[in-house]
Design an enzyme around this catalytic site. Structure first.
Site, PDB file in Angstrom:
ATOM      1  N   THR A  38       1.703  -4.091   4.219  1.00  0.00           N
ATOM      2  CA  THR A  38       1.346  -4.433   5.338  1.00  0.00           C
ATOM      3  C   THR A  38       1.481  -5.711   5.930  1.00  0.00           C
ATOM      4  OG1 THR A  38      -1.109  -3.437   5.491  1.00  0.00           O
ATOM      5  CG2 THR A  38       0.331  -1.875   6.938  1.00  0.00           C
ATOM      6  N   ASP A  39       0.162  -6.631   4.532  1.00  0.00           N
ATOM      7  CA  ASP A  39      -0.813  -7.542   5.476  1.00  0.00           C
ATOM      8  C   ASP A  39       0.107  -9.359   5.366  1.00  0.00           C
ATOM      9  OD1 ASP A  39      -3.081  -6.904   4.980  1.00  0.00           O
ATOM     10  OD2 ASP A  39      -3.207  -7.429   2.982  1.00  0.00           O
TER      11      ASP A  39
ATOM     12  N   THR B  21       1.181  -1.009   0.007  1.00  0.00           N
ATOM     13  CA  THR B  21       0.057  -0.609  -0.150  1.00  0.00           C
ATOM     14  C   THR B  21       0.953   1.518   0.086  1.00  0.00           C
ATOM     15  OG1 THR B  21      -1.851  -1.292   1.019  1.00  0.00           O
ATOM     16  CG2 THR B  21      -2.101   1.475   1.532  1.00  0.00           C
TER      17      THR B  21
ATOM     18  N   SER C 106       0.949  -6.931  -0.297  1.00  0.00           N
ATOM     19  CA  SER C 106       1.787  -8.338  -0.672  1.00  0.00           C
ATOM     20  C   SER C 106       1.140  -9.804   0.390  1.00  0.00           C
ATOM     21  CB  SER C 106       2.799  -7.792   0.704  1.00  0.00           C
ATOM     22  OG  SER C 106       1.812  -7.846   2.453  1.00  0.00           O
TER      23      SER C 106
HETATM   24  C1  SIN Z   1      -0.334  -5.619   1.138  1.00  0.00           C
HETATM   25  O1  SIN Z   1      -0.289  -5.645   1.937  1.00  0.00           O
HETATM   26  O2  SIN Z   1       0.456  -5.490   0.228  1.00  0.00           O
HETATM   27  C2  SIN Z   1      -1.045  -4.429   1.386  1.00  0.00           C
HETATM   28  C3  SIN Z   1      -1.902  -3.809   2.174  1.00  0.00           C
HETATM   29  C4  SIN Z   1      -0.965  -2.927   2.434  1.00  0.00           C
HETATM   30  O3  SIN Z   1      -0.245  -2.678   2.436  1.00  0.00           O
HETATM   31  O4  SIN Z   1      -1.804  -2.532   3.702  1.00  0.00           O
END
Ligand code: SIN
Length: 332
Positions: free
Chosen positions: A99-100, A20, A66
Site C-alpha cells: 500500500t505504501d 503486506t 513497496s
Molecule cells: C508495503 O507497502 O509493501 C508494506 C505496507 C503495506 O503493504 O501495507
C-alpha cells in the site's frame, strides 16, 4: 495453455510484487509486526475463484516491501502489462502491491500505458497471516474489475472501492479502508463481484514517445533522471537546493535534473526556499510546485514564477517531471 482454452474464455493475469498482502507475521493477531513480500502470488490466489468465464494466471514479478519500489520494477511492470494487454484473450491485468507506494506505481503505469483494457492494482493493510486478512477480498474485487468488459485504465481497488490512478492517495496508516480519491471521488465500488461505476474510467492518454520507450518488452535500458522532492515548511531554507546545485556544478555523476517543491496550501513556498528554487530554475533545472494538502489542486496565479503540478501530490509530480525529462532528452 492459451490454445486449449475455449474461445469464450478470457484470461486475467495477476502479477505479484509483494507488500503486506503477501506479508507474514509470527502470530495471527499481529497486524503490524510482519515481514512484507513473503507469500508467492500463486498462493495468494489459492481458494479464490475467478469471475465466471475467466481463467486466472499468476506471475511473480518482484517480492518486496513497496517502500523499496524502484524504477527497474516499474519498467518490468510497464513492459509486461503492455505485452499481456496486447494479447486478444487477455481481459485485464491485476497487480498485487504494497500500500505504501501503490499510488506511485499506479500513476507511473497510467502515465506510460493509459491502457484501453483494465490494469488493476490491489493491496492489503493486514498481512496474509492475519486472523482476518483483507487481501483475499481485495484480490477478488480487483479480479471483478479486471474482468469487466467495459473497464479500462489503471485503477487501485481496496476495501471495495475503485480509485483512478491520477487521484488515489493513501490517507490512513492502519485502517483497511486506507485510500481516498480526494475531490475527484472514486470511480466506483465493487459489490459482491459486481462493479457499480460512479464516473468515467481513467482516460486514455495520447501515445507519447516515452510510452513507446518504456512499454516495449525487451526495450532499451532507461536512464532515470534524478528529480528530488524538497518540502516547504515553517523555518525552511534553500540549503538543500544549494547543495544540489553545487554538486551539479562540480560535475556529479548523477546531477540533479529536476526539483519538486512540496508546497504549502495553494502552492506557496517559504521565501528562502523559493529564492533557491528560482536560482535552480535560472540554471536550467526545471522546478514544479505540488501541494502538501491532501485534497484540492493548485489554482494558478498570474504572478507565479514556478510551474505548478495541479492536483498531483509531490510524489506523483516527481514521476510526471521525470517522464517529461526523459521525453525531452530523447526528442533533443
Ligand atoms: C508495503 O507497502 O509493501 C508494506 C505496507 C503495506 O503493504 O501495507
Amino acid at each position: 495453455m492459451v490454445n486449449s482454452l475455449s474461445p469464450s474464455l478470457r484470461r486475467v493475469v495477476v502479477l505479484g510484487t509483494g507488500g503486506t498482502i503477501a506479508g507474514r507475521a509470527a502470530s495471527g493477531g499481529d497486524n503490524i509486526g510482519y515481514t512484507a513480500g513473503q507469500v508467492a502470488v500463486a498462493d495468494l490466489l489459492g481458494g479464490i475463484e475467478g469471475p465466471e468465464g475467466v481463467v486466472l494466471a499468476a506471475e511473480q514479478v518482484a517480492q518486496l516491501d513497496s517502500k523499496d519500489m524502484g524504477f527497474d520494477i516499474w519498467l518490468q511492470l510497464a513492459r509486461r502489462c503492455a505485452s499481456l494487454l496486447s494479447e486478444a484473450d487477455v481481459a485485464g491485468v491485476v497487480i498485487t502491491h504494497g500500500t505504501d507506494t501503490i499510488e506511485e506505481t499506479a500513476f507511473f503505469l497510467h502515465a506510460v500505458l493509459a491502457p484501453g483494457k483494465p490494469v488493476v492494482l490491489t493491496c492489503a493493510m493486514r498481512p496474509a497471516s492475519s486472523l482476518s486478512p483483507d487481501g483475499p477480498q481485495n484480490v477478488r474485487d480487483a479480479l471483478a474489475v479486471a474482468a469487466t468488459p467495459t473497464a479500462q485504465g489503471v485503477t487501485v481497488v481496496c476495501a471495495g472501492t475503485i480509485h483512478g490512478a491520477p487521484d488515489v492517495q493513501k490517507v490512513h496508516t492502519y485502517r483497511p479502508d486506507a485510500f481516498s480519491s480526494g475531490d475527484a471521488g472514486p470511480v466506483g465500488y465493487v459489490e459482491e463481484g459486481a462493479v457499480r461505476r460512479l464516473r468515467d474510467w481513467p482516460p486514455q492518454s495520447p501515445t507519447r514517445a516515452v510510452s513507446t520507450l518504456l512499454a516495449t518488452e525487451g526495450g532499451p535500458a532507461v536512464r532515470w533522471p534524478r528529480v528530488e522532492i524538497v518540502i516547504s515548511h515553517a523555518g525552511a531554507s534553500g540549503a538543500i537546493i544549494d547543495l544540489l546545485l553545487q554538486e551539479r556544478a562540480a560535475g556529479a555523476a548523477e546531477p540533479i535534473r529536476g526539483l519538486v517543491l512540496a508546497a504549502t496550501g495553494n502552492g506557496t513556498v517559504h521565501h528562502a526556499l523559493e529564492a533557491a528554487a528560482l536560482r535552480a530554475q535560472d540554471e536550467g533545472v526545471p522546478v514544479l510546485r505540488a501541494t502538501r494538502c491532501a485534497s484540492g489542486r493548485i489554482l494558478p496565479r498570474a504572478d507565479d514564477r514556478l510551474r505548478d503540478a495541479g492536483a498531483l501530490t509531490p510524489a506523483k509530480a516527481r514521476i510526471a517531471l521525470m517522464l517529461e525529462l526523459i521525453e525531452t532528452t530523447r526528442a533533443a
